[in-house]
Design an enzyme around this catalytic site. Structure first.
Site, PDB file in Angstrom:
ATOM      1  N   ASP A  53      11.285  23.661  13.112  1.00 18.05           N
ATOM      2  CA  ASP A  53      10.970  23.721  11.686  1.00 18.05           C
ATOM      3  C   ASP A  53       9.525  24.189  11.521  1.00 18.05           C
ATOM      4  OD1 ASP A  53      10.436  23.366   9.024  1.00 18.05           O
ATOM      5  OD2 ASP A  53      11.034  21.261   8.936  1.00 18.05           O
ATOM      6  N   GLU A 133     -16.584  30.940  26.262  1.00 23.61           N
ATOM      7  CA  GLU A 133     -17.240  29.866  27.003  1.00 23.61           C
ATOM      8  C   GLU A 133     -16.813  28.523  26.386  1.00 23.61           C
ATOM      9  OE1 GLU A 133     -21.439  30.433  26.942  1.00 23.61           O
ATOM     10  OE2 GLU A 133     -21.322  32.556  27.449  1.00 23.61           O
ATOM     11  N   GLU A 135     -17.559  24.844  25.915  1.00 26.25           N
ATOM     12  CA  GLU A 135     -18.483  23.714  25.976  1.00 26.25           C
ATOM     13  C   GLU A 135     -17.777  22.488  25.403  1.00 26.25           C
ATOM     14  OE1 GLU A 135     -22.637  26.260  25.420  1.00 26.25           O
ATOM     15  OE2 GLU A 135     -21.804  25.151  23.730  1.00 26.25           O
ATOM     16  N   GLU A 212     -24.049  21.019  30.719  1.00 23.81           N
ATOM     17  CA  GLU A 212     -24.769  21.728  29.653  1.00 23.81           C
ATOM     18  C   GLU A 212     -25.961  20.891  29.193  1.00 23.81           C
ATOM     19  OE1 GLU A 212     -25.642  23.987  27.684  1.00 23.81           O
ATOM     20  OE2 GLU A 212     -24.439  25.660  28.428  1.00 23.81           O
ATOM     21  N   GLU A 220     -19.712  22.574  30.621  1.00 27.06           N
ATOM     22  CA  GLU A 220     -19.198  23.909  30.277  1.00 27.06           C
ATOM     23  C   GLU A 220     -18.331  24.431  31.401  1.00 27.06           C
ATOM     24  OE1 GLU A 220     -20.828  28.464  29.794  1.00 27.06           O
ATOM     25  OE2 GLU A 220     -21.910  26.913  28.699  1.00 27.06           O
ATOM     26  N   HIS A 269     -18.830  30.501  22.612  1.00 28.28           N
ATOM     27  CA  HIS A 269     -19.333  31.870  22.529  1.00 28.28           C
ATOM     28  C   HIS A 269     -18.275  32.818  23.076  1.00 28.28           C
ATOM     29  CE1 HIS A 269     -23.276  29.565  23.538  1.00 28.28           C
ATOM     30  NE2 HIS A 269     -22.939  29.400  22.265  1.00 28.28           N
ATOM     31  N   ARG A 340     -30.794  33.788  21.813  1.00 27.15           N
ATOM     32  CA  ARG A 340     -29.750  32.824  21.469  1.00 27.15           C
ATOM     33  C   ARG A 340     -29.834  32.351  20.016  1.00 27.15           C
ATOM     34  NH1 ARG A 340     -30.244  32.544  26.905  1.00 27.15           N
ATOM     35  NH2 ARG A 340     -28.345  31.999  28.068  1.00 27.15           N
ATOM     36  N   GLU A 359     -21.998  39.066  22.962  1.00 25.19           N
ATOM     37  CA  GLU A 359     -21.275  37.831  22.647  1.00 25.19           C
ATOM     38  C   GLU A 359     -21.517  37.431  21.200  1.00 25.19           C
ATOM     39  OE1 GLU A 359     -22.543  34.196  24.476  1.00 25.19           O
ATOM     40  OE2 GLU A 359     -24.645  34.797  24.559  1.00 25.19           O
ATOM     41  N   ARG A 361     -21.859  34.285  18.978  1.00 23.16           N
ATOM     42  CA  ARG A 361     -22.253  32.936  19.371  1.00 23.16           C
ATOM     43  C   ARG A 361     -21.845  31.842  18.384  1.00 23.16           C
ATOM     44  NH1 ARG A 361     -25.553  32.064  23.355  1.00 23.16           N
ATOM     45  NH2 ARG A 361     -26.601  30.297  22.366  1.00 23.16           N
TER      46      ARG A 361
END
Length: 474
Positions: A53, A133, A135, A212, A220, A269, A340, A359, A361
């Site tokens: 369903d 990635e 985390e 991390e 990670e 990321h 970053r 990437e 992020r």
């Protein structure tokens, strides 16, 4: 008998499989499953599927909600968490129709396949490779309660800095100082290594794993680059393995973005690159950061649509507790090399043409990975089709630490949405790039927005402990 089906039948026989498990994905990106005894599994099961369903999975369909799930034999794996030998498969959902069934357009796996086909139809590329990635936090204890008379949560990790005064807790880690910390402080090593062994056994190559930044048990695991649709399947399996392995060790794992106040948040990321006829589309040694014009236009598409993308890549109210300055989370709409603090980071270590990539992020693992990866691809392709230049639009490159700018300089930058409600408003106003080629059905987007608005309203109506701290005695 089809060779793929024959392979599944041989797996069942050779491993004395007793149960066959079919894992399906709901609208939130969570596994649900149905299991049948292996003795009743046959080629007919693979062809006719298993009924379910769709409305109970969150899909609001115009047609009758009775659907069939067609397993994909290429996803067959032995489930390592079942004491009774069990073979597991995922696959696609179909609408029951005559003379033949047709794909349920709202089903996540069908959407990611449609996005890949749309990419091929544009002629821009024929393959998208991604690397998400993962985390997450690994807790020794977690509790929460939401009742009219009590609202609260409590977590604990033995190595967390708040346990420094507890007898016998000599292996505590200072706040936000856990990045790549070694044993004996890396107390999650064995559990994390076993996770990676299961991931490898599932046919998903692992690049590496490590502690991390978050000292309260943040970890990670990073797989290697893989084809987008296969990596969407892999993302579901990785999350499944993380949760189940943690439970085996008597711990609890969470991929929610901000489970610990004052500690680093957990993102997902997403690295990405395109190929055409096996050749990299994003590489150009004469371009900024050795990226091609197509790569820059792809970046432009992501940045143009980033506010609406956030509703899909960061679809929880908790997501926006991570997207704040000071914790290596991206808060600025822009791109740069090795930065970053920008939404898009170009890794300087990707030196070979076949590795040229960037990437995104901001995503986190509360997303439905199928929706997330498909939406990222559609936004990027829109940028290429419309030649959206990120530099000409003032989105960078920002080759400086954006966290340390003056308030006056920061005021000139565009930031990400700060609330899920704002991201949903953006998605409502900006989603034509998603519906191009019929990839994301309009009905799905409307249903998704409606469900998420209801979540926001529900959470906003509940008093939280901080409000007691701030207002109780006024």
């Amino acid at each position: 008998m089809n060779k793929s089906v024959e392979k599944v039948m041989n797996l069942i026989k050779e491993n004395d499989i007793k149960m066959v498990d079919f894992k399906m994905v709901d609208i939130n990106g969570q596994f649900r499953h149905v299991t049948i005894p292996a003795q009743h599994f046959s080629e007919e099961t693979m062809i006719n599927g298993i009924g379910f369903d769709a409305s109970n999975y969150g899909y609001a369909v115009v047609e009758k909600s009775d659907m069939v799930f067609i397993p994909d034999p290429d996803t067959a794996m032995i489930d390592p968490f079942c004491s009774i030998p069990t073979l597991s498969m995922t696959g696609n959902a179909m609408i029951i129709d005559h003379p033949a069934n047709r794909p349920l357009a709202q089903y996540p796996r069908n959407i990611v396949l449609a996005a890949e086909q749309y990419m091929k139809d544009t002629g821009i590329a024929d393959t998208m490779l991604i690397l998400p990635e993962f985390e997450f936090y690994l807790f020794d204890r977690v509790e929460w309660e939401v009742q009219p008379h009590t609202v609260g949560m409590s977590i604990d990790a033995n190595q967390a800095h708040w346990n420094s005064s507890v007898e016998g807790s000599g292996n505590v880690i200072p706040k936000q100082k856990a990045y790549h910390i070694a044993k004996p402080f890396d107390t999650g090593y064995e559990c994390r290594s076993e996770m990676c062994m299961h991931i490898e056994n599932a046919g998903i190559p692992v690049k590496y794993h490590h502690p991390e930044v978050g000292a309260a048990g943040q970890l990670e695991i990073e797989p290697k680059l893989g084809q987008m649709s296969k990596m969407a399947d892999a993302s579901m399996i990785i999350k499944y393995i993380i949760h189940n392995t943690a439970a085996k060790y008597g711990k609890s794992a969470t991929l929610m973005p901000k489970p610990v106040f004052g500690e680093a948040g957990s993102g997902m990321h997403v690295h990405m690159l395109l190929l055409k006829d096996g050749e990299p589309v994003f590489a150009d040694d004469n371009g900024y950061a050795h990226l091609s014009e197509t790569a820059h236009y792809f970046i432009g598409g992501l940045l143009k649509h980033i506010n609406s993308l956030c509703a899909i890549t960061n679809p929880s109210t908790n997501s926006f507790k991570r997207l704040i300055p000071g914790f290596e989370a991206p808060v600025t709409v822009g791109y740069a090399t090795s930065n970053r603090s920008a939404v898009i980071r170009i890794p300087a270590y990707a030196k070979q043409p076949t590795e040229r990539r960037f990437e995104l992020r901001n995503p986190d693992a509360t997303c439905n990975p199928y929706f997330c990866y498909a939406a990222i691809l559609m936004a990027g392709l829109d940028g290429v089709k419309n030649k959206i230049d990120p530099h000409a639009n003032g989105w960078g490159p920002y080759d400086m630490n954006l966290y340390t700018l003056s308030d006056e300089e920061k005021s000139k930058l565009q930031g990400l949405p700060t609330r899920l409600e704002d991201a949903l408003d953006a998605l409502e106003a900006d989603h034509e790039y998603l519906t191009a080629g019929g990839v994301f059905p309009e009905d799905l987007i409307k249903n998704f927005i409606s469900r998420k608005r209801a979540e926001c309203a529900q959470i906003a109506a509940i008093p939280n402990p901080v409000e007691f701290e701030k207002y109780y005695n006024l």
